[in-house]
Design an enzyme around this catalytic site. Structure first.
Site, PDB file in Angstrom:
ATOM      1  N   LYS A 146      24.701  -5.710  -4.631  1.00 22.14           N
ATOM      2  CA  LYS A 146      26.113  -5.617  -5.015  1.00 22.14           C
ATOM      3  C   LYS A 146      26.924  -4.898  -3.936  1.00 22.14           C
ATOM      4  O   LYS A 146      28.101  -4.621  -4.125  1.00 22.14           O
ATOM      5  CB  LYS A 146      26.243  -4.846  -6.329  1.00 22.14           C
TER       6      LYS A 146
ATOM      7  N   HIS B 265       7.489   6.437  10.344  1.00 22.68           N
ATOM      8  CA  HIS B 265       6.722   6.306   9.107  1.00 22.68           C
ATOM      9  C   HIS B 265       5.896   7.581   8.973  1.00 22.68           C
ATOM     10  O   HIS B 265       4.679   7.574   9.165  1.00 22.68           O
ATOM     11  CB  HIS B 265       5.821   5.068   9.202  1.00 22.68           C
TER      12      HIS B 265
ATOM     13  N   ARG C 299      11.869   3.327   1.451  1.00 16.02           N
ATOM     14  CA  ARG C 299      11.590   2.406   2.560  1.00 16.02           C
ATOM     15  C   ARG C 299      12.801   1.517   2.723  1.00 16.02           C
ATOM     16  O   ARG C 299      13.361   1.016   1.737  1.00 16.02           O
ATOM     17  CB  ARG C 299      10.352   1.559   2.293  1.00 16.02           C
TER      18      ARG C 299
ATOM     19  N   ARG D 219       0.816  -1.226   0.000  1.00 10.11           N
ATOM     20  CA  ARG D 219       0.000   0.000   0.000  1.00 10.11           C
ATOM     21  C   ARG D 219       0.843   1.266   0.000  1.00 10.11           C
ATOM     22  O   ARG D 219       0.495   2.230  -0.671  1.00 10.11           O
ATOM     23  CB  ARG D 219      -1.014  -0.033   1.143  1.00 10.11           C
ATOM     24  N   THR D 220       1.934   1.283   0.736  1.00 11.10           N
ATOM     25  CA  THR D 220       2.696   2.536   0.800  1.00 11.10           C
ATOM     26  C   THR D 220       3.306   2.863  -0.559  1.00 11.10           C
ATOM     27  O   THR D 220       3.215   3.997  -1.044  1.00 11.10           O
ATOM     28  CB  THR D 220       3.799   2.446   1.876  1.00 11.10           C
TER      29      THR D 220
END
Lengths: 143, 308
Positions: free
Chosen positions: B81, B130, B102, B52-53
């Site tokens: 990497k 958040h 995120r 959803r975010t």
């Protein structure tokens, strides 16, 4: 008793808790100085029983702010012509950089290459610091 | 100077008010904003999965005529990497106009912001913060209750690892007359620093309880949270605590008729399906509000000139 000559000009960092002078030596990067530096360990002290002392000869520019975080009992005297001309009071620095490390395993500092370990003062009364990244509080080792 | 949103407190109360007003106007007049980001690009840098975010950010940008790009897991990024966050954001700064990040590690967006030439939005960093969920929560509370002051807010579930809870408490603590009821198992209580550094210094009324039903009639808002498996190092602890609270329609009978239930989603079983039909269930409204508030945030951080 071991004698170290008195300073004519320089800085005396006194009343260091016994055994922590080498840590302070490292944190202040005193190894980079060209001048004479004396580290005295386990000197007798009427107040502390045992203490460490660091003497730095000459007029040198050393950032001593971190001392307030390491040991609030430390005293700093500036010497000129054999006399104390200034006693520096040690305030807690607002930020400390690369002195302590964050212990939070979830913090970005645990994996990010080249990141500086920066802590911010969050409460001067209780001398508490938080990592600027994850905000985890630094827990001082038990004295 | 490039402006970022890393912590919900990066925005002052008046800035949040302006942002929520803008979000309200976007909700009421979406066409007015449909082309304000034409030619602008949003990078979504998602080092851990999110539905959803990420989609909410992407929808927000698309709603305003912009485009989106990015990666959806660390496995599909240069992190595999060994690339640092600092290097990644320096590269992305050359491609995009704004980014949402995120990351499972706490503080990663702040690290990115130190090196970024474009606005960085924290889209969730581990169990830490958040902020756009907080803006979403504030918008929903304000829409439903008409104010952000003089409210009794119940927060229920995982108050220890729940980043949305910490952000919401810090943000609501800046409004007058807020009372918190902190409902959790002993093991998942709100961290001490929230009590000692946020609530006590401001003399904010709060109580910590373990029983949801006994406090339900007193609440204006009930903010439910999921016990998050991914935050536990020990699975046995998760299994023992995951079903601590389950809100049902039967339990809601004792709540006020205008007490709204919020949840950052996804839910597992902490809100029974029969609650969904209750008019007090506001968690899907939250999802919609999240798009509007992210649109408002993107416009604000990009400094886009707004229509009259």
């Amino acid at each position: 008793m071991l004698n170290i000559d008195s300073l004519q000009t320089g800085i005396v960092i006194d009343h260091i808790s016994a055994g922590t002078s080498m840590r302070i030596y490292d944190l202040l990067h005193l190894e980079k100085l060209d001048c004479c530096v004396a580290v005295i360990k386990n000197a007798r002290s009427s107040k502390l029983g045992r203490k460490d002392i660091i003497k730095i000869e000459g007029k040198v520019d050393v950032d001593l702010d971190v001392l307030g975080f390491i040991d609030p009992n430390v005293t700093v005297d500036y010497i000129e012509n054999g006399h104390i001309v200034q006693k520096k009071s040690l305030a807690l620095p607002e930020y400390i950089k690369n002195v302590i490390t964050c212990k939070n395993p979830r913090c970005i500092t645990t994996i990010e290459e080249g990141v500086d370990q920066i802590f911010k003062l969050c409460d001067s009364e209780t001398r508490r610091y938080r990592c600027i990244y994850c905000e985890q509080e630094y827990e001082r080792p038990h004295q | 100077m490039v402006r970022h949103l890393i912590d919900p407190l990066d925005l002052s109360v008046s800035e949040i008010d302006r942002l929520l007003n803008l979000a309200d106007d976007i909700a009421a007049n979406p066409q007015k904003y449909a082309h304000l980001c034409d030619g602008k690009k949003l990078a979504t840098l998602f080092y851990e999965p999110s539905t959803r975010t990420r989609m909410s950010f992407e929808t927000a940008m698309l709603n305003m005529g912009g485009s989106v790009m990015g990666f959806h897991s660390a496995a599909t990024s240069s992190a595999t990497k060994g690339e640092s966050v600092a290097d990644t954001i320096r590269v992305v700064s050359c491609f995009a106009d704004i980014c949402a990040m995120r990351h499972p590690k706490e503080g990663a967006p702040r690290r990115a912001a130190q090196f970024s030439k474009i606005p960085v939005i924290n889209a969730g960093d581990g169990g830490h913060q958040h902020p756009t969920q907080t803006l979403t929560d504030l918008m929903t509370i304000r829409c439903k209750k008409g104010r952000l002051h003089n409210l009794t807010i119940g927060l229920c579930g995982d108050l220890k690892f729940g980043r949305t809870v910490h952000s919401l408490i810090k943000s609501l603590a800046r409004y007058e007359g807020i009372r918190f009821v902190l409902i959790s198992p002993e093991e998942l209580r709100v961290p001490d620093y929230i009590i000692e550094e946020v609530l006590k210094p401001k003399n904010i009324s709060y109580e910590e309880v373990t029983d949801l039903e006994s406090v339900l009639p007193n609440l204006d808002i009930l903010y439910m949270t999921r016990v998050q498996k991914e935050r536990f190092f020990n699975e046995a602890d998760y299994v023992r605590l995951k079903d601590s609270y389950i809100l049902t329609e039967a339990k809601l009978q004792t709540a006020k008729p205008d007490m709204y239930v919020l949840h950052p989603l996804p839910r597992v079983n902490e809100i029974a399906l029969d609650v969904d039909d209750d008019p007090r269930a506001a968690y899907f409204d939250q999802v919609q509000n999240g798009v509007y508030v992210r649109q408002a945030l993107i416009l604000t951080l990009l400094g886009v000139k707004l229509p009259c």
